[in-house]
Scaffold this motif. Structure first.
Motif, PDB file in Angstrom:
ATOM      1  N   ASP A 407      92.202  29.667   4.132  1.00 46.06           N
ATOM      2  CA  ASP A 407      91.468  29.963   5.433  1.00 46.06           C
ATOM      3  C   ASP A 407      89.876  30.371   4.349  1.00 46.06           C
ATOM      4  O   ASP A 407      88.981  28.861   4.997  1.00 46.06           O
ATOM      5  CB  ASP A 407      91.478  31.155   6.285  1.00 46.06           C
ATOM      6  N   ARG A 408      89.786  30.381   3.717  1.00 46.51           N
ATOM      7  CA  ARG A 408      88.205  30.735   2.718  1.00 46.51           C
ATOM      8  C   ARG A 408      88.568  28.584   2.122  1.00 46.51           C
ATOM      9  O   ARG A 408      87.264  27.897   2.220  1.00 46.51           O
ATOM     10  CB  ARG A 408      89.119  31.083   1.125  1.00 46.51           C
ATOM     11  N   LEU A 409      89.792  28.472   1.344  1.00 48.85           N
ATOM     12  CA  LEU A 409      89.178  26.966   1.259  1.00 48.85           C
ATOM     13  C   LEU A 409      89.394  25.896   2.540  1.00 48.85           C
ATOM     14  O   LEU A 409      88.012  25.102   2.471  1.00 48.85           O
ATOM     15  CB  LEU A 409      90.787  26.136   0.474  1.00 48.85           C
ATOM     16  N   ARG A 410      89.719  26.441   3.647  1.00 51.42           N
ATOM     17  CA  ARG A 410      89.170  25.450   4.923  1.00 51.42           C
ATOM     18  C   ARG A 410      87.697  25.835   5.375  1.00 51.42           C
ATOM     19  O   ARG A 410      86.912  24.784   5.412  1.00 51.42           O
ATOM     20  CB  ARG A 410      89.452  26.021   6.093  1.00 51.42           C
ATOM     21  N   GLU A 411      87.193  26.921   5.096  1.00 51.96           N
ATOM     22  CA  GLU A 411      85.380  26.901   4.935  1.00 51.96           C
ATOM     23  C   GLU A 411      84.800  26.380   3.980  1.00 51.96           C
ATOM     24  O   GLU A 411      84.020  24.980   4.162  1.00 51.96           O
ATOM     25  CB  GLU A 411      84.872  28.356   5.276  1.00 51.96           C
ATOM     26  N   ILE A 412      85.345  25.736   2.962  1.00 48.82           N
ATOM     27  CA  ILE A 412      84.320  25.493   1.919  1.00 48.82           C
ATOM     28  C   ILE A 412      84.960  24.227   2.228  1.00 48.82           C
ATOM     29  O   ILE A 412      83.436  22.940   1.461  1.00 48.82           O
ATOM     30  CB  ILE A 412      84.771  25.710   0.470  1.00 48.82           C
ATOM     31  N   MET A 413      86.027  23.176   2.850  1.00 43.94           N
ATOM     32  CA  MET A 413      85.708  21.995   2.152  1.00 43.94           C
ATOM     33  C   MET A 413      84.918  21.812   3.725  1.00 43.94           C
ATOM     34  O   MET A 413      84.570  20.041   3.856  1.00 43.94           O
ATOM     35  CB  MET A 413      87.130  21.652   2.537  1.00 43.94           C
ATOM     36  N   GLN A 414      84.955  22.287   5.007  1.00 43.10           N
ATOM     37  CA  GLN A 414      84.117  22.143   5.659  1.00 43.10           C
ATOM     38  C   GLN A 414      82.541  22.134   5.589  1.00 43.10           C
ATOM     39  O   GLN A 414      81.875  21.035   6.027  1.00 43.10           O
ATOM     40  CB  GLN A 414      84.815  22.832   7.113  1.00 43.10           C
ATOM     41  N   ASP A 415      82.068  22.976   4.641  1.00 46.79           N
ATOM     42  CA  ASP A 415      80.481  23.233   4.550  1.00 46.79           C
ATOM     43  C   ASP A 415      80.166  22.348   3.453  1.00 46.79           C
ATOM     44  O   ASP A 415      78.984  21.629   3.607  1.00 46.79           O
ATOM     45  CB  ASP A 415      80.645  24.497   4.007  1.00 46.79           C
ATOM     46  N   ILE A 416      81.307  21.124   2.757  1.00 46.02           N
ATOM     47  CA  ILE A 416      80.260  19.985   2.396  1.00 46.02           C
ATOM     48  C   ILE A 416      81.376  18.403   2.973  1.00 46.02           C
ATOM     49  O   ILE A 416      81.675  17.553   2.434  1.00 46.02           O
ATOM     50  CB  ILE A 416      81.138  20.659   0.438  1.00 46.02           C
ATOM     51  N   GLY A 417      82.040  18.949   4.210  1.00 46.08           N
ATOM     52  CA  GLY A 417      82.007  17.722   4.301  1.00 46.08           C
ATOM     53  C   GLY A 417      83.301  17.010   4.250  1.00 46.08           C
ATOM     54  O   GLY A 417      83.427  15.140   4.689  1.00 46.08           O
ATOM     55  N   VAL A 418      84.012  17.450   3.888  1.00 48.43           N
ATOM     56  CA  VAL A 418      85.309  16.994   3.817  1.00 48.43           C
ATOM     57  C   VAL A 418      86.012  16.855   5.031  1.00 48.43           C
ATOM     58  O   VAL A 418      86.410  17.511   5.913  1.00 48.43           O
ATOM     59  CB  VAL A 418      86.539  18.125   2.954  1.00 48.43           C
ATOM     60  N   PRO A 419      86.635  15.366   4.890  1.00 48.89           N
ATOM     61  CA  PRO A 419      87.347  14.976   6.717  1.00 48.89           C
ATOM     62  C   PRO A 419      88.241  15.626   6.879  1.00 48.89           C
ATOM     63  O   PRO A 419      89.041  16.530   6.078  1.00 48.89           O
ATOM     64  CB  PRO A 419      88.372  13.476   5.670  1.00 48.89           C
ATOM     65  N   ASP A 420      88.967  15.921   8.106  1.00 49.34           N
ATOM     66  CA  ASP A 420      89.882  16.637   7.985  1.00 49.34           C
ATOM     67  C   ASP A 420      91.492  16.167   8.129  1.00 49.34           C
ATOM     68  O   ASP A 420      91.687  15.944   9.425  1.00 49.34           O
ATOM     69  CB  ASP A 420      89.518  16.400  10.405  1.00 49.34           C
TER      70      ASP A 420
END
Length: 469
Positions: A407-420
């Motif tokens: 879950d923490r990784l998903r937050e970081i990924m969303q924060d920097i605009g990593v594709p879904d």
């Protein structure tokens, strides 16, 4: 002699005791049996680890010193390697001016490819063989540095074949026993940590998968981390190289403990660079995670944030020292076919004429699913990694470690605009068998995972990567 032996044994017990609270129970070795054993090394696990990295020089504007470094090393002809995009830019021009000021002869090769292939490696090697270079100077990101390492390796032994030193089972995985030339690596991105490691990665086109060479002999003699070069990095390059730092650090921190790796080598020259997590690599990986957690988002969205971009440069080197000695595992193993089988994906900040999945993106896209799968093997380490990334784990349960970190990784990924997920990279579920097939030969990394995977496991993990959020 007995007193010295007992002193060494007590020291080893002390190190193990201070480390074991984070290591899986199965990894706690009985040092009485390990120390001074006469067992056949081919039937026992490893009992030692080595700490190795390049000399690192950090400072704004420090690139201007490379001419003096080359002169101090007695260079008569320097091979300068970069890519066509960097060639006219400040990092390369500052380095060339430094060489010229010191009257050091050089030849420039700017044919390095972003995400190199066996073909681009061969072109760089051929160039190197045409001249009597006595020092190599790489100026660029991981692709340039990896290409330069390969050029140094193979031009120093001209009769060798490309697959001689490539990791088994794709290549022969031969040990490097011949001397290489000095290599200075000037990093222009903050992510790969290649300026610290003996690893060189490329796409092997016949198999449509990434592989590489991993040997301490490839390590740069000197790594230059000049934060001025990081201030002009495009947003997406900053994001995807920076997220690679995070994956390097978590994978090395959660890799199988070094003393679980086997068999023990008959000769120390055969001890791999990727050894499994150990008390020294842990220190570098943990600090890299703390730094990335604090500075990555700032570095991505504000190129004028000198503190954030400079610190990410250091974090890259920290993680490089960590994984350069411990290794990475399944995120990187899965990333190789993800990038190797790319269809038509392109990203801002990268060459728009070449379909490629930037390396850091190909790694992180699987990270939540991978660590959710791995956490049951060493939940304490997964929880601690989440803590390094800012999660309060006070009341977290071991059985929830994978979810907490994921879950923490998903937050970081969303924060920097990593594709879904893989779908956004152009893949469908029909591609999963090929992606699994491309992962299975990556023994160098996937065998370092704390939990081993079956083909069915990999299929499920890839399915879980189709969408991330």
């Amino acid at each position: 002699m007995a007193a010295a032996r007992n002193k060494a044994l007590n020291l080893m017990r002390h190190v193990a005791k201070s480390w074991q609270h984070l290591a899986p129970e199965s990894s706690i070795v009985t040092l009485n049996n390990k120390f001074g054993t006469t067992a056949d090394p081919q039937t026992q696990n490893e009992y030692a680890f080595e700490m190795a990295c390049s000399n690192i020089r950090y400072g704004p504007g420090v690139t201007k010193e490379v001419g003096m470094d080359c002169k101090n090393m007695g260079a008569k002809l320097v091979c300068v390697m970069t890519d066509k995009y960097l060639s006219p830019l400040s990092p390369v021009q500052v380095a060339l001016e430094s060489l010229e000021r010191q009257n050091v002869p050089y030849k420039l090769y700017d044919g390095c490819r972003v995400e190199p292939t066996d073909e681009s490696f061969k072109a760089a090697i051929d160039f190197s063989k045409q001249h009597d270079f006595d020092l190599f100077l790489a100026i660029g990101g991981g692709s340039v540095m990896d290409t330069c390492k390969a050029a140094n390796l193979y031009s120093s032994k001209p009769d060798s074949e490309l697959l001689d030193y490539v990791n088994a089972p794709i290549g022969k995985g031969l040990p490097v026993t011949h001397p290489l030339k000095p290599l200075i690596a000037v990093a222009t991105t903050a992510g790969t940590g290649s300026e610290t490691t003996g690893t060189s990665v490329f796409d092997y086109l016949p198999m449509k998968a990434k592989t590489g060479i991993s040997n301490r002999a490839l390590r740069p003699t000197l790594g230059i981390v000049d934060p001025l070069h990081l201030l002009s990095m495009p947003e997406r390059v900053t994001a995807y190289s920076g997220i690679d730092v995070l994956c390097h650090a978590i994978e090395s921190y959660t890799a199988v403990p070094y003393q679980e790796r086997g068999p023990c080598p008959e000769n120390p020259i055969l001890r791999p660079a990727y050894q499994g997590c150990n008390p020294i690599s842990d220190i570098w990986s943990a600090q890299a995670l703390r730094m990335t957690n604090k500075y990555l988002k700032r570095a991505v969205y504000d190129k004028g944030d000198v503190e954030a971009r400079s610190t990410m440069g250091l974090a890259s080197s920290y993680a490089g020292i960590g994984f350069g000695n411990a290794g990475v595992h399944l995120c990187h193993g899965m990333s190789y076919p993800i990038s190797g089988l790319v269809k038509d994906f392109v990203s801002e900040g990268y060459d728009q004429d070449i379909a490629l999945v930037p390396h850091g993106l190909s790694v992180v896209i699987s990270a939540p699913a991978v660590f959710e799968f791995m956490a049951s093997a060493c939940p304490e380490r997964h929880l601690q990694a989440a803590n390094f990334l800012g999660v309060d784990i006070t009341n977290k349960k071991k059985e929830d470690a994978g979810q907490v970190l994921g879950d923490r990784l998903r937050e970081i990924m969303q924060d920097i605009g990593v594709p879904d997920g893989l779908i956004d990279l152009g893949y469908t579920k029909d591609d999963i068998p090929a992606l699994v097939k491309g992962t299975l030969p990556q023994h160098r990394v996937i065998k370092l995972a704390p939990r081993q995977q079956t083909e069915e496991d990999l299929t499920q993990i890839f399915e879980n990567c189709m969408r991330v959020y």
